[in-house]
Design an enzyme around this catalytic site. Structure first.
Site, short mmCIF file in Angstrom:
data_model
loop_
_atom_site.label_atom_id
_atom_site.label_comp_id
_atom_site.label_asym_id
_atom_site.label_seq_id
_atom_site.Cartn_x
_atom_site.Cartn_y
_atom_site.Cartn_z
N LEU B 234 69.21 47.69 56.75
CA LEU B 234 69.86 47.80 55.32
C LEU B 234 68.55 47.84 54.32
O LEU B 234 68.59 46.09 53.35
CB LEU B 234 71.01 47.58 54.42
CG LEU B 234 71.51 48.44 53.59
CD1 LEU B 234 71.50 49.76 53.58
CD2 LEU B 234 72.77 47.63 53.11
N ASP B 235 68.21 48.75 53.69
CA ASP B 235 67.30 48.40 52.44
C ASP B 235 65.91 47.35 53.28
O ASP B 235 65.86 46.75 51.77
CB ASP B 235 67.85 47.41 51.36
CG ASP B 235 69.30 48.27 51.21
OD1 ASP B 235 68.91 49.46 51.10
OD2 ASP B 235 69.94 47.66 50.19
#
Lengths: 291, 291, 291, 291
Positions: B234-235
């Site tokens: 994520l990210d």
């Protein structure tokens, strides 16, 4: 040199009438306000204010302004109580006395010294401290005392004691960590909290060591620099100023470092200037900057 | 509409002669190069190139360019081996087909749809997917199919299967997460890796949830937005584009959110445009953006 | 110091095959290209290219590269004709020789000298010329020859003759007008066209004198600085680099000047660095900057 | 919706006591100030102030605040005389009524309408005027009256008379020229001076027609947009907001136009928002923006 002014900075619990009562203090003694800034943090319930007025024509002698203000505040019930009230009075013609701390990099040091000499930064710089001998010649060129204080884990407490003594001896108001690549102990910060640091990233990104290398590794398209007050928690202190510059796939780590230097110089210089003009109010971990 | 062009994008292990040999391929068949961009990552030993030439006058029919290029590369020993070579051919007059995924916020959706309609974004947008019914009317206004696919931890695998089927049915080239406030599973990304996300912070600062609230809490003086390819982490995916805007003590969380929207719109739109013009090459966790 | 490279810069009428043929020249003699940049101005019909390759392993001795290139270009018919072809070869390890011209302001001078000394600007600076004695001490500190050449309308032709002679004597490649508040005559520019000037506005706004005063009077919210090549038309030369900073109603003319200095320093330094890395190609009144 | 507030904006000749006396007015009637901004233009001798306080708990009914303030100002001698005093009271919960004027370009119109609908711009937009029929469908979609008023040199006086009547009929507070490519006559501006225009350059550069084409021709490295109040002198009115974006040799005129649109949208929206929040004070040809 513009006309000398007095600046009153206040932070306190918010309540009605503060703007009126504080300004009334200046007006009662015939002061001419040249800047008046206020901010209310509605979430925290805190009021922050900065009043600057000309000393010429003001009817209280300089050395009695503080006592007169205290009397006024009590008579006029400016504050519900003095609990949580922080205030400061500074005259604009009495320069801050800065100590600049450096390691081996000289770009921020040069920058601050040249700004001071050109008059863009109104301050005295009587002291440079370094954990290396490297930059002594610059200090000598500007006629500034240079103290070489190496730091190892073992000698750190002793070194910091020596540093605190120097700050006292030189009557230093503000320490500027101009790429001083050492962490100050919580004890030091507690003893001398007026310390501005420049961190070579747009905090909180890349807090800690080697931010440019990590920025490169992450492949960011923007790098930054952050000036903040040093606190016991590394890179966690109140942020004063930040700036950024775009980078691209063409930029190597060396390019990031080079581009970053331009940011570091400007961001640190702005933060120091804001501080010596009493434009920064700190509360909690935040700053109000009345630029 | 400008004259149609063909774009060849290549990344491969670096070796001598690549610029000459790749350009020679275009020239041999009388192609007129309009853009030629190259980058060598000396650290990683990778060469990346993007050649764009006019199809008019090019002596190979469109549908035989790929095969001809493979032959040419083998004959001319363009690559030491095909190991590590990634390449793509795209004609500029065949629009990318985008699926836009949204939750409840509509500002990025409006922005992309209006850019597409005005001609600033050359692409087809046949599909909008959302985990809420909220934005269906916008889809209907633009005559775009809208699929409501709610997601819970339990239904997520099923939902993603349904989504993958839709991407296949609609022949989607690129998924744009335009404030789709859901995380895609590693399995989804593996099955469909062409996904651009907009994150409302200057990554890696404030990765994860509620970046504006955390930016406010930290007291930063700059906020940002980041467009990146979605990955299983994520990210953490390759960053395409970032932009920032200054904020001050006067800005509440609501102000950060409002100011951030302007960044999100522009940053996401730029990233999508760069992608559909084949200007982004990814290697490792980095992008080369031939803007 | 990175490995030495050779840079070939070319601008010429556009035609097919230029990228291939130019890169092929490097490859034929076993050169390893580290940067290859091209641009086609479709409106003007001009092709511009910058090829940089490592000298190590390149099979032509340095002093024969130019002759070999001419032969190659003729044999391979790289150019339809030599009409309109401008080209240059520069080795990266032979520093440009700069003359810095100043009047009374020292901030750009300090900046360039410190960058040169730190290694961020690879160049030699053997000569400083000024129409005031004011900055001589800085020149002396850095061990640079300082020539004081006052200029009045009457003495200008003579002064410029003296200046041209100095540029010749010191074998100067590039003149940097670092806040030299005098206009050069068209004759001077014709005789020595390699001149970079810093103008303290975002040209074409506030061309001419007193840009900060005029910016204040106009009430702009952004000020800027522009580095450009000097031409016979004052402030009309090809723009290399521009940068801006926001200002507000709080900023006096003195503040604009102070803020502007930071822009001037950075913008001029960037332009000079781009020039000495041969990253700027000029055609007509435009620049192509392969940054 | 936050709690409703009242905003008092004042500009007047500077004199002692203004901050105290104005704030005292609010405090006397138990108002809770949420924002207090002041600025003194020392050169012009003008004081500008904006006080915003919560209506809840304020002891004067809304419709009597103006009269009470006049009484207070006279009793307390807030102003030496009413000569040169300009003041305004606005409640935050009474929306400004905007007329948006357009020609054929729709990007600023869409942007303002969507911001208004999302709540980011608190205003009513009952009227759209255009010299083309082109954008009528957008008006219809949002349920806004659309008036097509073509303009030729001959019909201009009549057209403006019709427009003035419409502004009156719809009780318009502010005209927003959202890419309305027509010049308003001095007579119109005199009759209705509350007009914000967006100019597609960083004024004063490229004032007048075709700024993007001229920016391209000049070879600038930065383009901008400017929101300003319209005055009788074309493109010479007080500047409210400016923003810029870098461009390069790769950008064609079409690219400048496309990039400029993003600036125009944001700059115009910011200016309109500042206006409807009464954050802009105009004096002479300058604005004070209490952002």
């Amino acid at each position: 040199m513009p006309m000398p002014t007095m600046t009153l900075s206040i932070s306190c619990p918010d309540q009605r009438g503060l703007v009126a009562k504080l300004a009334q203090f200046v007006y009662r003694y015939n002061g001419n306000i040249v800047h008046a800034d206020h901010h209310t943090d509605a979430v925290a319930g805190i009021f922050l204010s900065r009043l600057e007025w000309e000393l010429e024509g003001f009817e209280i002698p300089r050395d009695q302004i503080a006592a007169t203000f205290i009397n006024y505040a009590q008579q006029e019930k400016v504050f519900a109580s003095w609990q949580g009230v922080r205030w400061q009075l500074r005259a604009s013609d009495i320069p801050y006395r800065l100590a600049i701390w450096v390691s081996r990099q000289d770009h921020c040091l040069w920058d601050l010294l040249l700004r001071q000499r050109s008059g863009d930064l109104f301050a005295e710089i009587p002291l440079i401290i370094s954990n290396h001998e490297h930059l002594r010649p610059i200090a000598e060129q500007f006629g500034i005392d240079f103290h070489y204080i190496p730091v190892t884990p073992e000698t750190k407490p002793l070194a910091e004691a020596k540093e605190l003594q120097l700050l006292k001896d030189y009557q230093i108001d503000l320490v500027v960590l101009a790429k001083y690549m050492q962490v100050l102990s919580p004890e030091f910060i507690a003893a001398f909290p007026q310390v501005i640091n420049i961190h070579h990233s747009f905090l909180p990104a890349f807090a800690g060591a080697n931010p440019y290398h990590r920025a490169y590794a992450r492949g960011v398209k923007i790098i930054g620099a952050t000036a903040h007050y040093a606190t016991a928690d590394l890179d966690e202190g109140p942020i004063i100023e930040q700036a950024v510059v775009p980078v691209s796939h063409r930029d190597t780590v060396a390019d990031l470092i080079r581009k970053g230097k331009d940011l570091e110089r400007v961001v640190l210089a702005r933060a120091v200037r804001l501080h010596v003009q009493n434009r920064i109010l700190v509360y909690g971990n935040r700053t109000v900057v009345f630029a």
